[in-house]
Every structure is written in C-alpha cells, then in structure tokens.
Design an enzyme around this catalytic site. Structure first.
Site, short mmCIF file in Angstrom:
data_model
loop_
_atom_site.label_atom_id
_atom_site.label_comp_id
_atom_site.label_asym_id
_atom_site.label_seq_id
_atom_site.Cartn_x
_atom_site.Cartn_y
_atom_site.Cartn_z
N HIS A 1 -43.98 16.29 -31.40
CA HIS A 1 -44.52 16.23 -32.75
C HIS A 1 -43.51 15.64 -33.75
CE1 HIS A 1 -48.39 18.22 -32.15
NE2 HIS A 1 -47.77 19.01 -31.30
N VAL B 1 -44.11 26.81 -26.97
CA VAL B 1 -43.67 26.18 -28.22
C VAL B 1 -42.32 25.53 -27.95
CG1 VAL B 1 -43.05 26.53 -30.64
CG2 VAL B 1 -44.84 27.94 -29.61
N ALA B 2 -42.20 24.26 -28.26
CA ALA B 2 -40.94 23.54 -28.06
C ALA B 2 -39.88 24.00 -29.04
CB ALA B 2 -41.17 22.04 -28.19
N HIS C 1 -53.45 18.64 -26.55
CA HIS C 1 -52.24 17.92 -26.97
C HIS C 1 -52.28 16.51 -26.41
CE1 HIS C 1 -47.90 17.78 -28.11
NE2 HIS C 1 -47.89 16.86 -27.15
N GLN D 1 -40.92 23.09 -36.92
CA GLN D 1 -40.86 23.48 -35.51
C GLN D 1 -40.06 24.76 -35.33
OE1 GLN D 1 -42.71 21.75 -33.36
NE2 GLN D 1 -42.26 23.19 -31.72
N GLU E 1 -52.07 22.18 -22.00
CA GLU E 1 -52.62 22.11 -23.35
C GLU E 1 -53.60 20.95 -23.39
OE1 GLU E 1 -49.39 21.70 -26.16
OE2 GLU E 1 -48.87 23.82 -26.01
N ASP F 1 -52.38 17.51 -31.91
CA ASP F 1 -53.23 18.55 -31.34
C ASP F 1 -54.62 18.34 -31.92
OD1 ASP F 1 -51.04 19.58 -30.05
OD2 ASP F 1 -50.71 21.19 -31.48
#
Length: 189
Positions: free
Chosen positions: A121, A113-114, A174, A84, A171, A128
């Site tokens: 995730h 983006v986290a 997702h 990540q 998204e 995804d």
C-alpha cells in the site's frame, strides 16, 4: 506496551533496484527502498489515493465491473508509514485483548497486517476492493474481479493456497497493479 518503532522496526528499509516500477516487490523480506520516491497520487472514489500511473486502469476495471452489474468499491489504497504503523499496532492490541501474549500478538499480527515499510500500500499500486455491507469472498464482485483483473494489469496478490509463499493469509480483496504484460504472464503461469 512496546510500539513498532521501539522494537527497532522503524528503519526497515533495504535497497532494491527499480528497473521496472510496476514489478517492485514489497513484503517482509523486501521493504520499500529508502530511495523510493513518494508516488504521485490521484484520488479515486470518495477518499482514497492511488499512484497516478495506474489510476486509469483501476477506474476502467471498476467501470467494467459496474457495467456488468456489480458494484465493488475501493476500501483501501495508498497508506503512509504512519497509517500502516497505526493499523499494525491496533491489530496487535486487538490480539492482546483476545488473550495472546505481546509476542504472540506481534507475530500473529504480521500474518494479516504488514509492518510499516513492508506494505504494498506504500507504493500506491495496491488496493483493497470490497462490497459494501458484505463479506467480499464469494460475492459476484469478487468472482468478477478474480476473473477479469488481469485484463486491466492487476493481480490478486495474496491467493488461497499461497500463504507459505506470500507469508500472509489469503486476501481475495487485495489487488496489485503490475501492468498487463506482467499480469497476463502471471495469470498464465
């Protein structure tokens, strides 16, 4: 350039109760708890891993979609903190290369983006889904997924029109496992 870790974001954990593992909320305001156990993972498809507790439902959903003549694929599933961090830092770099300042790029990257520790995730319960060689939005696979994922215990996590609530751009690819009791309730509400 500054890395995520050097900004003091390497320790983004908070405690939150795990009364129902399916309902663990992970986002910017609710990082993965520091006592969150490493998920027991199993492989799906060619190279991705998911929490073993939802793998059967994911495989059943994908098989049902294929039986209806559509062929979605898992494009991303479980991610480590390192994975990540790399995704996030790469997004910041791409935005800087487009002319944004470091601060602007950092803030903009957080909408798509986290940050490490704040991605669903990490739980192995988020995936995804995509269609090879195409943009997923508007495809028959995407429409099928949005119509049927609830039946298998999944939700579309980042929906269009909910960006102010989720903090992320929509998204359509997702999905998140929450179990059928919760997914059907969320769909109906």
């Amino acid at each position: 350039r500054d890395s995520v870790a050097s900004r003091g974001l390497g320790d983004v954990y908070k405690r939150q109760p795990l009364d129902d593992w399916r309902m663990l909320l992970v986002n910017k305001d609710n990082p993965v708890p520091e006592d969150f156990p490493e998920p027991e993972l199993t492989k799906v498809g060619d190279r991705f891993y998911v929490d073993v507790r939802c793998a059967e439902d994911l495989n059943a959903m994908l098989a049902a979609c294929e039986a209806d003549g559509f062929f979605p694929v898992v494009r991303s599933a479980y991610r480590t903190m390192i994975d990540q961090r790399i995704l996030f830092e790469n997004k910041v770099e791409r935005l800087r290369n487009q002319g944004l300042s470091e601060e602007q790029a950092y803030l903009e990257a957080q909408t798509v983006v986290a940050l490490p520790g704040t991605s669903e995730h990490h739980t192995g319960l988020a995936f995804d889904i995509t269609t090879p060689g195409k943009t997923f939005a508007g495809t028959p696979q995407q429409k099928w997924l949005h119509e049927h994922c609830w039946e298998y215990g999944f939700i579309i996590r980042y929906q269009e029109g909910k960006e102010d609530i989720t903090g992320f751009v929509a998204e359509c690819w997702h999905i998140r496992f929450v179990g059928t009791v919760h997914s059907l309730s969320m769909r109906d509400k």
